[in-house]
Design a protein around this motif. Sequence first.
Motif, mmCIF file in Angstrom:
data_model
loop_
_atom_site.group_PDB
_atom_site.id
_atom_site.type_symbol
_atom_site.label_atom_id
_atom_site.label_comp_id
_atom_site.label_asym_id
_atom_site.label_seq_id
_atom_site.Cartn_x
_atom_site.Cartn_y
_atom_site.Cartn_z
ATOM 1 N N ASN A 56 -5.405 47.972 58.715
ATOM 2 C CA ASN A 56 -5.517 46.886 59.893
ATOM 3 C C ASN A 56 -6.872 47.048 60.668
ATOM 4 O O ASN A 56 -7.335 45.728 61.228
ATOM 5 C CB ASN A 56 -4.180 47.119 60.846
ATOM 6 C CG ASN A 56 -3.106 46.125 60.251
ATOM 7 O OD1 ASN A 56 -3.113 45.795 59.096
ATOM 8 N ND2 ASN A 56 -1.858 46.388 60.599
ATOM 9 N N GLU A 57 -7.113 48.177 60.924
ATOM 10 C CA GLU A 57 -8.182 48.586 61.757
ATOM 11 C C GLU A 57 -9.616 47.929 60.707
ATOM 12 O O GLU A 57 -10.522 47.244 61.254
ATOM 13 C CB GLU A 57 -8.628 49.957 61.985
ATOM 14 C CG GLU A 57 -9.571 50.382 62.956
ATOM 15 C CD GLU A 57 -9.777 51.757 63.070
ATOM 16 O OE1 GLU A 57 -10.871 52.242 63.811
ATOM 17 O OE2 GLU A 57 -8.696 52.578 62.700
ATOM 18 N N GLU A 114 1.963 50.251 52.092
ATOM 19 C CA GLU A 114 1.333 50.302 53.341
ATOM 20 C C GLU A 114 2.239 50.705 54.157
ATOM 21 O O GLU A 114 2.912 50.355 55.263
ATOM 22 C CB GLU A 114 0.880 48.991 53.904
ATOM 23 C CG GLU A 114 -0.295 48.320 53.158
ATOM 24 C CD GLU A 114 -1.067 47.236 54.065
ATOM 25 O OE1 GLU A 114 -0.893 47.165 55.159
ATOM 26 O OE2 GLU A 114 -1.603 46.493 53.469
ATOM 27 N N THR A 115 2.453 52.431 54.013
ATOM 28 C CA THR A 115 3.163 53.296 55.066
ATOM 29 C C THR A 115 2.298 53.046 56.380
ATOM 30 O O THR A 115 1.202 52.507 56.398
ATOM 31 C CB THR A 115 3.088 54.561 54.813
ATOM 32 O OG1 THR A 115 1.718 55.119 54.382
ATOM 33 C CG2 THR A 115 3.619 54.822 53.221
ATOM 34 N N PRO A 116 3.186 53.575 57.516
ATOM 35 C CA PRO A 116 2.373 53.234 58.683
ATOM 36 C C PRO A 116 1.154 53.944 59.025
ATOM 37 O O PRO A 116 -0.014 52.896 59.597
ATOM 38 C CB PRO A 116 3.240 53.985 59.706
ATOM 39 C CG PRO A 116 4.584 53.816 59.159
ATOM 40 C CD PRO A 116 4.457 54.177 57.470
ATOM 41 N N PRO A 117 0.806 54.923 58.474
ATOM 42 C CA PRO A 117 -0.752 55.471 58.633
ATOM 43 C C PRO A 117 -1.807 54.620 57.531
ATOM 44 O O PRO A 117 -2.941 54.419 58.031
ATOM 45 C CB PRO A 117 -0.856 56.934 58.049
ATOM 46 C CG PRO A 117 0.513 57.112 57.499
ATOM 47 C CD PRO A 117 1.472 56.106 58.084
ATOM 48 N N VAL A 118 -1.264 54.143 56.701
ATOM 49 C CA VAL A 118 -2.046 53.323 55.656
ATOM 50 C C VAL A 118 -2.286 52.083 56.314
ATOM 51 O O VAL A 118 -3.354 51.559 56.453
ATOM 52 C CB VAL A 118 -1.428 53.407 54.175
ATOM 53 C CG1 VAL A 118 -2.220 52.165 53.529
ATOM 54 C CG2 VAL A 118 -1.458 54.387 53.494
ATOM 55 N N GLN A 119 -1.310 51.517 56.689
ATOM 56 C CA GLN A 119 -1.375 50.152 57.325
ATOM 57 C C GLN A 119 -2.198 50.382 58.752
ATOM 58 O O GLN A 119 -2.976 49.198 58.930
ATOM 59 C CB GLN A 119 0.074 49.600 57.942
ATOM 60 C CG GLN A 119 0.193 48.267 58.332
ATOM 61 C CD GLN A 119 1.658 48.040 58.926
ATOM 62 O OE1 GLN A 119 2.368 48.842 59.181
ATOM 63 N NE2 GLN A 119 1.619 46.621 59.049
ATOM 64 N N ALA A 120 -1.833 51.064 59.445
ATOM 65 C CA ALA A 120 -2.973 51.354 60.639
ATOM 66 C C ALA A 120 -4.441 51.433 60.240
ATOM 67 O O ALA A 120 -5.350 50.772 60.846
ATOM 68 C CB ALA A 120 -2.566 52.582 61.364
ATOM 69 N N ALA A 121 -4.711 52.386 59.156
ATOM 70 C CA ALA A 121 -6.401 52.345 58.618
ATOM 71 C C ALA A 121 -6.680 50.928 58.028
ATOM 72 O O ALA A 121 -7.893 50.332 58.322
ATOM 73 C CB ALA A 121 -6.349 53.611 57.813
#
Length: 101
Positions: free
Chosen positions: A32-33, A23-30
Motif C-alpha cells: 500500500n505504501e 497480502e498479509t498485514p505486513p505485506v499489505q502495508a508495504a
Amino acid sequence: MGCDTRCYTSPMPTSRRRHAITETPPVQAALNELREEIGEDRLPMGELVILGANAKLAQLRAERDDTAARRKRITDRIRGGEPLADLAAAEEVRRTGWART
C-alpha cells in the motif's frame, strides 16, 4: 473437459513456476505504501520479486562475508599465538570466584 470460448488459459499450461502472494498485514502495508508512492493500484510484481530477491541475496552474501572475515581473524589470532581471552581477568575470576554486581 475442453477449453471453450470462456477459457482464460491456453490448453497447454506454462512450464514456468507460478506464485500466489497473499497480502498479509505486513505485506499489505508495504504494498500500500508503494501504491501510494507510485499512484497506481496495480504493481509490477515481477520487478518487485526481482528487487526483493536481489536484496535478500546481497544480505545473505554480506552475512556470509562477515562470518568468513570473523573466522579469518580468529584463525590469524590462533596461528599468531595471540591469547583469545583476557588472562588476567580469568585468573582473577579463578582466584576470587564469579560474582555479579
